[in-house]
Design an enzyme around this catalytic site. Structure first.
Site: not given
Lengths: 372, 372
Positions: B143, B228
Site C-alpha cells: 500500500k 490506513y
C-alpha cells in the site's frame, strides 16, 4: 483587567455607602446591607441564587450546594409556579427569596444573595448576567457564556462597571483529571503538545427541547457540548488558536431544522500545531486525546460529571469520586470572599465564543480558513 | 470480476501451452514450467520474489517468510549490488533467483517464482505490478496501491488480462484486533455505526528519504499512513464513502516542500454518518475509534505490526502475539493454490485511491465537498 479586580476599587466604597443608605430607606438593618455590598466577607457561607431550575440546577447544582463549604442555596429564580413550592420545601428557602423573571431585579436589596448562578437557555445568559451585575451581585454564568461575542463583551463590561466578579460554569477546570491535562503544557511534562483531538457528541432526545431551537440555543451541539472541545483544545495546548476551518453535516433528520446536526472543525495553534474536533447531536462520542513530543494522553469518557477515565503516558489516572460543581462554586465563593480573581473569568467564555463565531463564519463561507 | 477469477479460463490453458513451448525452447524441463504457469498447485510452498529490499522487506517480510506455511522467499529483485550478496547468504537464495530492475521481466521463465511482492516506492508500484502480471506471476503490491486511480485500474486490468491474482498489502485485514472491528458491521454487534475517528501520524526523520519526494511517493503522510485511516473508516462502517472534504496544514518546516505535512478529512457515509481523520508526518497519533448505537470501540495503538490495544464496549481485546505479514502472505498463497479470490484484491486499493484523489481534489478547491 485581572489585576484591576485584585484592587479594592474606590467606587466599591462609594457604592457600599450608597447601598447602605438605600438599605436604611427600605428598612433593612445597615450591617446586613454592608455585609452584602462589601463582598460579604463577613459571612461564613455566601448565598447563591439559582436562576433557572431545569435539569442541571435540579440534578447537579442544588444537590452540590448541600455539600459546598463556602456557599449555599439561598434563593431561587424561576418562571414556573409549581417549582417554587417544591424547591422551597426541599431546600428550605424562605418566601422572600423566591423570584421570577419579572421581579428578578429586586434581588438587589436581598442580603441573602451574594452570587447569582445563571442556568437559563443560552440566549438568556447575557440579559440575566447583566441584570444580576446591575443588582450588584457576583455572577456565575453557565456555558456557553452567551450566543455572540458582542453579548460576552457586554456581560464582562457590565460586571466590571458594577464591580462584581464573573465566572463561567466551566466545571472541568476544577476536575482532577482535566487539571492534570491543563498542567501538561504548564509543566512541560511531555514536551511540546503537537496535536489535540477533542470530540463531544450525544444523541439528543426530545425534539421539542430548547436546545434544538435557534432563538434559545443560539446553535446546536457546538454551543452546547462542542464548547467543551474548544475549551479542552485551548487548555491542552495552553495556547490560543489563531485560525480555523469548519464543516457541517446534516442527515436530513427533521430534529435539525434550526440548528446544525454535526460540525467538525480544525484549529491552528502557534508553530503549525493543530486540533481536530467533532461535535454532534446525532452520535455518542466523549473523548480528549493529546499527542506530545514525549508521549500521549487520553481522557475517555472525558467530559462527564464523573466517571472520567484516562491516562498520561504510562500512568493510568485514577482519582476518588469528585464533585466538580461543588469545587467550582466553592472556588468562586472564595474568590468573592477573598476578593481574588475568578479562576474561569468571563474572558474564558469570550475566547470560546470567538472560536464559535469563527466556526459559523467558516461554515457560511464553505469551510474557508477564518482568522480568530 | 471476482467470479471470473474463480473459473479456470480457457486462455490459461493456451498460455500454459505457450509457456511450455517457451520453456522447452530455453531448455527448462516442461513440468517445471507447467507447475509455475498452472498456479503452482502441485507445490507445497509457493515461491515469493520480494521486489525492493528496503526496511519493510528486510525487517518484516523476509523474516515473516521464514514462518509462512504456504510460501517462502525464493527470489529477490534489487537495484543495490551489495544487497544481493547479503540476502543470498542470509536467505539461501540461488544466484539464478536474483534479479535487478532491468532484467526483472526474465522472472517469467523462473519456476521458483509464483508470487511477486512489490515493495518499491509508491510511484513504481504500477509499473512493476504490470510487468509482473505480464510475466505471468501473481502479485502482492504494497500500500498505497499506486499514485493514481488510473494506475490502479491499469494494474487490475493487467492482472486480469494475464490471469494472475492481485492483492494489496493491507496486513491489518488479517490482524485479529482489526478483524473484530471489521466484524462489528457484519455482525451488527453494536447496532448501526454512527461515527469513526481514524488518525495515523508519525514524526518523520531523515529529510532525504523517498517518502518526502513527490515523484516517488505521490503524496506525503496521506499516501503512506493516511491510507490506513481510509481503509479503517471503510471497514469500520462496512460501507463506502459518498463524499468528502479535506484540509491541509503546513508549519513551514522545509522537510515538506514537495508533500503535505498534515491533512485532515471528513468522509460522508450513507444515512448521514461521518468519519473524521488526521494524518501527518509531524506528530504521533495512532488510533481508531468507532461509535455505534449500542456502544463504542477503540484501538490505540491501532496500526502497528504488533502491540495493538483496544476494547469493544465492555470487552478488553487481548490476542496472543500475531504475525500479520505471515497471515497475509499465507492467505494469498492459499488463494493462489486453491484458485480462490484474493481477500484484499486490487479493487480494495482502487477504492482507497479514489478517496485519496478526492482528498487532493478537495484541497485544490479549498476544502470543497467532493463526490467520490
Amino acid at each position: 483587567m485581572a489585576s484591576k479586580k485584585n484592587l479594592v476599587p474606590r467606587r466599591d466604597f462609594i457604592k457600599t455607602s450608597a447601598l447602605g443608605l438605600s438599605a436604611l430607606s427600605i428598612g433593612l438593618p445597615l450591617n446586613s446591607a454592608l455585609a452584602t455590598s462589601c463582598g460579604s466577607s463577613g459571612k461564613d457561607k455566601l448565598g447563591i441564587a439559582l436562576v433557572g431550575l431545569g435539569n442541571y440546577s435540579k440534578g447537579q447544582l442544588a444537590p452540590s450546594l448541600l455539600e459546598t463549604e463556602h456557599c449555599y442555596l439561598s434563593a431561587i429564580v424561576t418562571g414556573t409556579k409549581e417549582k417554587e413550592k417544591e424547591w422551597a420545601k426541599k431546600y428550605n428557602i424562605p418566601k422572600g427569596n423566591i423570584y421570577n423573571y419579572e421581579n428578578f431585579d429586586d434581588i438587589a436589596s436581598n442580603k441573602d444573595i451574594d452570587i447569582v448562578y445563571i442556568v437559563l437557555p443560552n440566549s438568556m445568559h447575557a440579559e440575566f448576567t447583566i441584570r444580576a451585575a446591575k443588582a450588584g451581585k457576583h455572577v456565575i454564568c453557565e456555558k456557553p457564556m452567551a450566543v455572540s461575542v458582542a453579548e460576552c463583551k457586554a456581560m464582562i463590561k457590565a460586571c466590571d462597571d458594577n464591580n462584581v466578579k464573573l465566572s463561567i460554569g466551566y466545571r472541568l477546570q476544577f476536575d482532577p483529571y482535566h487539571k492534570r491535562i491543563i498542567n501538561l503544557s504548564k509543566e512541560n511534562t511531555l514536551g511540546s503538545i503537537n496535536y489535540v483531538n477533542a470530540d463531544f457528541a450525544f444523541t439528543i432526545g426530545d425534539p421539542t427541547q430548547w436546545r434544538l431551537k435557534k432563538d434559545l440555543a443560539g446553535g446546536g451541539a457546538l454551543m452546547d457540548v462542542g464548547v467543551y472541545c474548544i475549551q479542552a483544545c485551548r487548555y491542552s495546548f495552553g495556547q490560543e488558536p489563531i485560525a480555523l476551518r469548519a464543516q457541517a453535516f446534516n442527515s436530513g433528520n427533521e430534529k435539525f431544522k434550526e440548528v446544525n446536526e454535526t460540525i467538525t472543525w480544525q484549529m491552528e495553534f502557534p508553530d503549525g500545531k493543530i486540533s481536530n474536533s467533532t461535535t454532534s447531536y446525532a452520535m455518542s462520542v466523549n473523548s480528549l486525546f493529546v499527542s506530545a513530543q514525549k508521549g500521549k494522553a487520553q481522557l475517555m469518557p472525558s467530559y462527564g460529571y464523573g466517571g472520567i477515565k484516562g491516562f498520561i503516558k504510562d500512568e493510568i489516572l485514577e482519582f476518588p469520586k469528585f464533585n466538580q460543581q461543588q469545587a467550582q462554586m466553592d472556588a468562586f465563593a472564595l474568590n468573592v470572599k477573598n476578593n481574588t480573581d475568578s479562576i474561569v473569568p468571563g474572558e474564558e467564555g469570550l475566547k470560546d465564543m470567538k472560536v464559535i463565531e469563527a466556526i459559523f463564519k467558516s461554515l457560511e463561507q464553505n469551510g474557508a480558513r477564518i482568522l480568530i
